[in-house]
Design a protein around this motif. Structure first.
Motif, mmCIF file in Angstrom:
data_model
loop_
_atom_site.group_PDB
_atom_site.id
_atom_site.type_symbol
_atom_site.label_atom_id
_atom_site.label_comp_id
_atom_site.label_asym_id
_atom_site.label_seq_id
_atom_site.Cartn_x
_atom_site.Cartn_y
_atom_site.Cartn_z
ATOM 1 N N ARG A 257 40.853 32.680 44.431
ATOM 2 C CA ARG A 257 39.844 33.621 44.213
ATOM 3 C C ARG A 257 39.303 33.448 42.975
ATOM 4 O O ARG A 257 37.840 34.105 43.016
ATOM 5 C CB ARG A 257 40.312 35.133 44.207
ATOM 6 N N THR A 295 39.835 40.705 47.412
ATOM 7 C CA THR A 295 39.551 39.624 47.450
ATOM 8 C C THR A 295 38.464 39.465 46.597
ATOM 9 O O THR A 295 37.843 40.414 45.968
ATOM 10 C CB THR A 295 38.941 39.272 48.820
ATOM 11 N N ASP A 330 40.712 35.547 50.253
ATOM 12 C CA ASP A 330 41.421 36.807 50.458
ATOM 13 C C ASP A 330 42.752 36.845 50.892
ATOM 14 O O ASP A 330 43.089 36.240 51.973
ATOM 15 C CB ASP A 330 40.688 37.556 51.746
#
Length: 389
Positions: A257, A295, A330
């Motif tokens: 991420r 996320t 995510d």
């Protein structure tokens, strides 16, 4: 409520020289797709009906106060609302909205804000798929200061702390607490244009550690950004406001991420006359906390918002937006995906009496996605009436 607003007396009541207002608001809404579900789903099997529409009423009562004391101003507001769904009545909920602020000033050149707000609302079905009722409580504290050092230099410093908590136990992995600090120094030209440097740092994470995929997961992250901010009065009727940052965000876990890159936004304000104005915006930025869950989300879009004040009491308003939401790494879904949302709104604002405002409009929203069954279409009609005393 609409009838009450129209029948209100010509001069509304007031308290303490208009510094305190008690008001009532009634909102009537028809939403064609309450749960923002895809028509590709077997809706009869999933939720027991293929009709996703509903009529929604929200009744609100509130009080607002704004009290000046010398250079200071003290503001406070409180509202309680009751939202009722005609068909999907498991979504019915009551909530409160309140805010307190001290707009302080030592001198006219050194001032700022201390404020605290607490809000309650349903979680967005566009952000969280399904039909589950989930109430989100949001609290935010702000402290900032502006210092006009001299005629050419303006300094700013601000702290913001935000907390968002879900009532639904299955959603609490998305709870978040975040704190940010920003410092800016801008140079102002004799023509009131300005250019400045900004530095921003932010950190966030879950208020409680939770187990996810067999590991303790707290969703912690740190972010820093450095950039430039500016304003250009292009003509007597047009202005550009912009910001460009280089941002770096790193997560404690699930590092796919992480993000390093530009974040920017430019707004063009056009006011060709006293009765018309238009805002046009292009942006590429990290999504706000209400869209950030487990996320990382990068939002890129363009938008336009015109307003035509036809008479002193009646205006037409509209908007059109195109936004690409890129979800990166995510952990719940297991990868990257992208939503594209197109929306348009057309409405009116009518002020028949001093403290009576009636607004209405229609909004169309269409989302496409490369995530299976995450697309939807929705049309929302709204009529709203507010009366103050």
């Amino acid at each position: 409520m609409l009838g009450l607003a129209i029948a209100a007396p010509a001069h509304a009541w007031s308290f303490y020289n208009d510094r305190v207002e008690i008001w009532f608001n009634e909102t009537m809404m028809r939403d064609s797709n309450v749960f923002r579900l895809s028509r590709n789903l077997d809706l009869e099997r999933a939720i027991g009906t293929s009709d996703l529409s509903d009529r929604i009423l929200t009744h609100t009562v509130g009080i607002t106060a704004g009290i000046p004391v010398s250079l200071q101003r003290f503001e406070a507001s409180y509202a309680h609302f009751w939202t009722r769904y005609q068909r999907f009545d498991h979504l019915d909920f009551d909530g409160d909205l309140w805010r307190a602020a001290w707009l302080w000033a030592v001198t006219r050149d050194f001032n700022g804000e201390l404020s605290y707000a607490d809000t309650t609302g349903l979680a967005s079905f566009a952000a969280f798929r399904g039909t589950t009722k989930d109430v989100i409580h949001t609290r935010q504290a702000v402290a900032n200061a502006n210092w006009q050092v001299n005629a050419r230099w303006l300094a700013y410093g601000g702290l913001t702390a935000t907390e968002r908590k879900h009532e639904q136990p299955d959603r609490r992995i998305n709870d978040i607490e975040a704190q940010s600090l920003e410092m800016r120094m801008s140079y102002i030209t004799p023509k009131e244009n300005r250019i400045g440097v900004a530095v921003r740092a932010e950190q966030g994470g879950a208020p409680e550690t939770r187990v996810f995929q067999g590991v303790n997961f707290d969703n912690g992250y740190r972010q820093v950004g450095v950039g430039v901010v500016g304003r250009w009065e292009a003509t007597a009727h047009s202005r550009f406001d912009g910001r460009f940052d280089y941002v770096k965000r790193g997560y404690d876990q699930f590092n796919q991420r992480d993000y390093s890159g530009p974040a920017w936004g430019v707004t063009y304000t056009w006011t060709p006359g006293p009765k018309f104005n238009m805002l046009a915006t292009v942006r590429r930025d990290i999504a706000p906390l209400e869209e950030v869950q487990t996320t990382f989300v990068l939002a890129t879009g363009v938008g336009i918002k015109p307003r035509w004040q036809i008479t002193e009491k009646f205006a037409l308003v509209g908007s059109a937006d195109y936004v690409k939401w890129k979800y990166q790494g995510d952990p719940l879904v297991g990868g990257d995906f992208e939503h594209i949302v197109r929306s348009g709104t057309f409405g009116f604002a009518w002020t028949p009496l001093q403290r009576v405002v009636i607004t209405g409009g229609v909004q169309r929203e269409v989302r496409t996605s490369d995530l299976p069954n995450a697309d939807y279409k929705a049309t929302i009609h709204t009529l709203d009436a507010r009366i103050g005393f």
